[in-house]
Design an enzyme around this catalytic site. Sequence first.
Site, PDB file in Angstrom:
ATOM      1  CD  GLU A  59      -0.030  -1.957  -1.999  1.00 53.24           C
ATOM      2  OE1 GLU A  59       0.844  -1.257  -2.428  1.00 53.24           O
ATOM      3  OE2 GLU A  59      -0.684  -2.909  -2.533  1.00 53.24           O
ATOM      4  CD  GLU A 233       3.364  -1.656  -7.465  1.00 52.29           C
ATOM      5  OE1 GLU A 233       3.055  -2.475  -8.372  1.00 52.29           O
ATOM      6  OE2 GLU A 233       2.951  -2.118  -6.602  1.00 52.29           O
TER       7      GLU A 233
HETATM    8  P1  C2E Z   1       1.211  -5.672  -4.374  1.00 49.05           P
HETATM    9  O1  C2E Z   1      -0.112  -5.385  -4.271  1.00 49.05           O
HETATM   10  O2  C2E Z   1       1.755  -5.605  -5.702  1.00 49.05           O
HETATM   11  O3  C2E Z   1       2.009  -5.227  -3.189  1.00 49.05           O
HETATM   12  C1  C2E Z   1       3.453  -4.635  -3.339  1.00 49.05           C
HETATM   13  C2  C2E Z   1       4.248  -5.776  -3.015  1.00 49.05           C
HETATM   14  O4  C2E Z   1       5.792  -5.394  -3.112  1.00 49.05           O
HETATM   15  C3  C2E Z   1       4.219  -6.211  -1.633  1.00 49.05           C
HETATM   16  O5  C2E Z   1       4.609  -7.442  -1.056  1.00 49.05           O
HETATM   17  C4  C2E Z   1       5.606  -5.288  -0.979  1.00 49.05           C
HETATM   18  O6  C2E Z   1       5.822  -5.814   0.526  1.00 49.05           O
HETATM   19  C5  C2E Z   1       6.370  -5.171  -2.074  1.00 49.05           C
HETATM   20  N1  C2E Z   1       7.406  -4.378  -2.024  1.00 49.05           N
HETATM   21  C6  C2E Z   1       7.187  -3.004  -1.762  1.00 49.05           C
HETATM   22  N2  C2E Z   1       8.283  -2.407  -1.814  1.00 49.05           N
HETATM   23  C7  C2E Z   1       9.178  -3.178  -2.192  1.00 49.05           C
HETATM   24  C8  C2E Z   1      10.641  -2.999  -2.668  1.00 49.05           C
HETATM   25  O7  C2E Z   1      11.297  -1.792  -2.602  1.00 49.05           O
HETATM   26  N3  C2E Z   1      11.453  -4.094  -3.057  1.00 49.05           N
HETATM   27  C9  C2E Z   1      10.606  -5.385  -3.294  1.00 49.05           C
HETATM   28  N4  C2E Z   1      11.439  -6.160  -3.583  1.00 49.05           N
HETATM   29  N5  C2E Z   1       9.280  -5.493  -2.723  1.00 49.05           N
HETATM   30  C10 C2E Z   1       8.664  -4.336  -2.284  1.00 49.05           C
HETATM   31  P2  C2E Z   1       3.699  -8.406  -0.394  1.00 49.05           P
HETATM   32  O8  C2E Z   1       3.371  -7.746   0.919  1.00 49.05           O
HETATM   33  O9  C2E Z   1       4.524  -9.797  -0.255  1.00 49.05           O
HETATM   34  O10 C2E Z   1       2.488  -8.671  -1.100  1.00 49.05           O
HETATM   35  C11 C2E Z   1       2.473  -9.457  -2.015  1.00 49.05           C
HETATM   36  C12 C2E Z   1       1.032  -9.455  -2.922  1.00 49.05           C
HETATM   37  O11 C2E Z   1       0.088 -10.055  -2.176  1.00 49.05           O
HETATM   38  C13 C2E Z   1       0.557  -8.085  -3.098  1.00 49.05           C
HETATM   39  O12 C2E Z   1       1.317  -7.531  -4.146  1.00 49.05           O
HETATM   40  C14 C2E Z   1      -0.859  -8.029  -3.341  1.00 49.05           C
HETATM   41  O13 C2E Z   1      -0.995  -8.576  -4.604  1.00 49.05           O
HETATM   42  C15 C2E Z   1      -1.189  -9.319  -2.518  1.00 49.05           C
HETATM   43  N6  C2E Z   1      -1.766  -9.066  -1.246  1.00 49.05           N
HETATM   44  C16 C2E Z   1      -0.967  -8.422  -0.271  1.00 49.05           C
HETATM   45  N7  C2E Z   1      -2.213  -8.185   0.828  1.00 49.05           N
HETATM   46  C17 C2E Z   1      -3.214  -8.271   0.014  1.00 49.05           C
HETATM   47  C18 C2E Z   1      -4.813  -8.269   0.666  1.00 49.05           C
HETATM   48  O14 C2E Z   1      -5.037  -7.724   1.948  1.00 49.05           O
HETATM   49  N8  C2E Z   1      -5.681  -8.496  -0.096  1.00 49.05           N
HETATM   50  C19 C2E Z   1      -5.211  -9.062  -1.727  1.00 49.05           C
HETATM   51  N9  C2E Z   1      -6.194  -9.265  -2.494  1.00 49.05           N
HETATM   52  N10 C2E Z   1      -3.947  -9.333  -1.904  1.00 49.05           N
HETATM   53  C20 C2E Z   1      -3.045  -8.951  -1.256  1.00 49.05           C
HETATM   54 MG    MG Z   2      -1.027  -3.523  -4.450  1.00 52.37          MG
HETATM   55 MG    MG Z   3       1.793  -4.039  -7.032  1.00 52.31          MG
END
Ligand code: C2E
Ligand code: MG
Ligand code: MG
Length: 284
Positions: A59, A233
């Site tokens: 991802e 996830e």
């Molecule tokens: P998401 O798409 O649901 O991505 C998964 C989030 O969970 C990511 O947070 C990831 O780092 C985190 N995660 C993965 N494994 C674990 C785990 O084992 N434990 C915990 N506590 N967290 C975990 P992140 O990177 O902070 O991103 C947050 C949200 O921001 C994402 O949720 C997504 O909705 C958005 N996002 C991130 N990058 C992009 C992008 O390029 N474009 C768009 N439109 N949204 C983005």
């Molecule tokens: Mg996602």
């Molecule tokens: Mg997600």
Amino acid sequence: QAKRTGRGAVVVYTREMEEAAKRVTHIEQALRRAVAAGEVEPHFQPIVDLETRRTVGFETLARWTDRDLGPVSPGIFIPIAEERGIIGPLSQLVLRKATEAARDWPEDLFLSFNLSPSQLVDHNTGLQILSILEQTGFDPRRLEIEITETGLMNDPASAQRIVEDLRRVGIRVSLDDFGTGQSSLGRLREFHFDKLKIDRAFVASILEDRPSEHIIRAILAMCEGLGMEVVAEGIEAEAQAERLTQFGCAGGQGYLFGRPCNADATLGYLHHTGEQKTLQRASS
Ligand code: C2E
Ligand code: MG
Ligand code: MG
Ligand code: MG
């Protein structure tokens, strides 16, 4: 300072709110500059087959470190980018960089990419994605887009059209964060998703409470019936992975398997794990 709203309710604007608004504007300006300078980077988190533990895809997650602010979490800057109209250019930058990096990975690995709700009401989104794939030479059949239920609510017809345009060239569509927000099972009838991602809130409590276990089992049964793949996830503990595998969940993602890493570290990870053979084949 107080302001009277239409229905006579009084909203109090405190100094904290003013400070917060200033901070948002500051982040907005810094983000605009960063996007223009190409300073937002894709990181990649592995998605594995729970049974074999082999990596099947990654991802894409946007990362931004500002000179003054330091690292800013996507939980902060993505909503600001959405509200202030920066999500389009930010998204294009990240997708371009991500597909350039992933182009050299073994070709059986997919790449997933998040689309924000506002991108699903913008009719340019489809064309923009396709033109980036064409420029970077990334096979659309290796790309998945992740959308949330919120993204489908504003204008379902528009979202449907964008999704269909992307599907036509082989891009797959996942429903992200399933089980939170405005979940509606009706949505699963209207839209055909290739994959469903179970929100980490359920995974976090799977070992502690019976309701989460039952909900996950019901989601898995539903996905099987509807012909959707599943990824759980936020898997952080081995016991969670084992329980999910027992229930028949095929896909997993979480810190247990790997944190999001930049392109270089991801290439290193691929060399390091069971992917050497395919990597060599891909690069020869
Ligand atoms: P998401 O798409 O649901 O991505 C998964 C989030 O969970 C990511 O947070 C990831 O780092 C985190 N995660 C993965 N494994 C674990 C785990 O084992 N434990 C915990 N506590 N967290 C975990 P992140 O990177 O902070 O991103 C947050 C949200 O921001 C994402 O949720 C997504 O909705 C958005 N996002 C991130 N990058 C992009 C992008 O390029 N474009 C768009 N439109 N949204 C983005
Ligand atoms: Mg996602
Ligand atoms: Mg997600
Ligand atoms: Mg999320």
